[in-house]
Design a protein around this motif. Structure first.
Motif, PDB file in Angstrom:
ATOM      1  N   ASP A  48      40.627  42.748  43.694  1.00  0.00           N
ATOM      2  CA  ASP A  48      41.665  42.344  42.747  1.00  0.00           C
ATOM      3  C   ASP A  48      43.064  42.612  43.272  1.00  0.00           C
ATOM      4  O   ASP A  48      44.038  42.405  42.561  1.00  0.00           O
ATOM      5  CB  ASP A  48      41.471  43.078  41.420  1.00  0.00           C
ATOM      6  N   GLY A  68      47.224  34.657  45.228  1.00  0.00           N
ATOM      7  CA  GLY A  68      47.245  34.855  43.781  1.00  0.00           C
ATOM      8  C   GLY A  68      46.177  34.040  43.071  1.00  0.00           C
ATOM      9  O   GLY A  68      45.478  34.551  42.190  1.00  0.00           O
ATOM     10  N   LYS A  94      42.819  35.486  40.981  1.00  0.00           N
ATOM     11  CA  LYS A  94      42.489  35.120  39.601  1.00  0.00           C
ATOM     12  C   LYS A  94      41.052  34.605  39.504  1.00  0.00           C
ATOM     13  O   LYS A  94      40.325  34.909  38.557  1.00  0.00           O
ATOM     14  CB  LYS A  94      43.461  34.070  39.092  1.00  0.00           C
ATOM     15  N   SER A 111      38.756  37.504  39.669  1.00  0.00           N
ATOM     16  CA  SER A 111      38.727  38.219  38.396  1.00  0.00           C
ATOM     17  C   SER A 111      37.806  37.528  37.388  1.00  0.00           C
ATOM     18  O   SER A 111      37.034  38.185  36.691  1.00  0.00           O
ATOM     19  CB  SER A 111      40.154  38.313  37.837  1.00  0.00           C
TER      20      SER A 111
END
Length: 336
Positions: free
Chosen positions: A78, A92, A96, A99
């Motif tokens: 993460d 980025g 995501k 996640s």
């Protein structure tokens, strides 16, 4: 004011002593070892309960939090620093996605393992708790009906009514028994909702919730013993509310073990400890002896606390809507 202060101090002292007596009775777990040594069936059933709820259920929680989730964070990091790049982070969108994947995999673990295991454990443990209480009751060498000693002279009429009800035979006796079971289920269900609702009260909600949970678990623990002792439902409720301080103390260790953890973990812990408290209640003779100070200190008695008043009112309201039997028959049973 001076006699009033003395009365309040005496009541506080008696309530504290009864609470401590109940707490002490719940913590006498060495009696469980003695019962297990007396009964092989009890030892096996208790071991099965520990295996399912302690080793498998709680063990799965430990594996998830200690192994699976850290491994997912290692495979699907993460933070950019965990990817190992030296250039400014430009991942980025990937982070995501990682996640979402982590969250999805964890939820799959819950859906396909924890929730089915929870339902399986809930059903099987309910059956095992009854067996544990039955084997523990037999290991104590008890059989037949047991009468809880009245805590006030007014209970004489209640005892006579209970004796009459227990002598009912045939269809009438069956209907009375079914009615008691339906009422008991409704009463405890509404009381559970009451316990759940108090948790949302600001400031004092947690304290009230702790106290109601203590009473709820104490009643559950003693209910097995009272069922095997053939104590009538109205008698046990009257006795429970008359000795509310003792039972608040008895249920406190049960609640302390689960009050500050997550719901699934609290279920696993309680599923392991609950049989021990059931057996502690089975071994306890304090629910007969606890009324002796009440009679001796009648002037400073704590009195009966209507713990189940709201649940009782709602249960009777629901039962009044059901065409269980004619009204005259209901009045006849109440008259006896």
């Amino acid at each position: 004011m001076k006699p009033l202060m003395k009365l309040c101090i005496a009541k506080l002292k008696q309530g504290t002593l009864l609470w401590l007596e109940g707490f002490k009775e719940a913590c006498c777990l060495h009696r469980v070892v003695i019962l297990c040594l007396r009964s092989r069936k009890l030892l096996i059933r208790t071991g099965q309960c520990f295996l399912l709820n302690g080793f498998i259920f709680l063990g799965s929680m430990i594996v998830l939090n200690s192994v699976v989730i850290p491994m997912l964070f290692w495979i699907l990091p993460d933070q950019c620093s965990q990817i190992g790049t030296q250039v400014p982070c430009s991942f980025g969108g990937i982070l995501k996605l990682y996640s979402v994947l982590r969250l999805g995999l964890i939820q799959l673990f819950y859906v396909f393992w924890f929730y089915p295991l929870y339902m399986f454990s809930l059903i099987l443990s309910s059956l095992w708790y009854n067996d544990i209480a039955k084997f523990g009751f037999a290991a104590m060498g008890r059989s037949g009906s047991s009468v809880v000693e009245p805590s006030s002279p007014s209970e004489t009429l209640t005892a006579q009514s209970t004796a009459h009800t227990e002598r009912l035979a045939g269809l009438g006796g069956v209907m009375v028994g079914i009615g008691e079971q339906v009422y008991s289920v409704l009463l405890l269900s509404f009381f559970f909702l009451e316990v759940f609702a108090t948790g949302f009260i600001p400031y004092v909600g947690k304290v009230i919730n702790f106290l109601l949970l203590s009473w709820m678990y104490a009643y559950y623990c003693f209910e097995y013993k009272w069922n095997f002792s053939e104590v009538a439902l109205d008698r046990r409720l009257d006795y429970f509310e008359s000795n509310w301080a003792f039972f608040a103390g008895f249920g406190s260790p049960c609640v302390l073990a689960i009050f500050f953890v997550s719901p699934l973990v609290s279920y696993g812990v309680m599923a392991v400890l609950f049989p021990l408290f059931v057996l502690a209640a089975t071994c306890s003779g304090a629910e007969q002896d606890i009324s002796f100070p009440r009679r001796k200190w009648r002037g400073v008695g704590l009195g009966r606390l209507p713990i189940f008043y709201a649940a009782d009112s709602l249960s009777l309201r629901v039962l009044s809507l059901l065409p269980l039997e004619p009204q005259d028959r209901t009045q006849e049973i109440k008259a006896h």
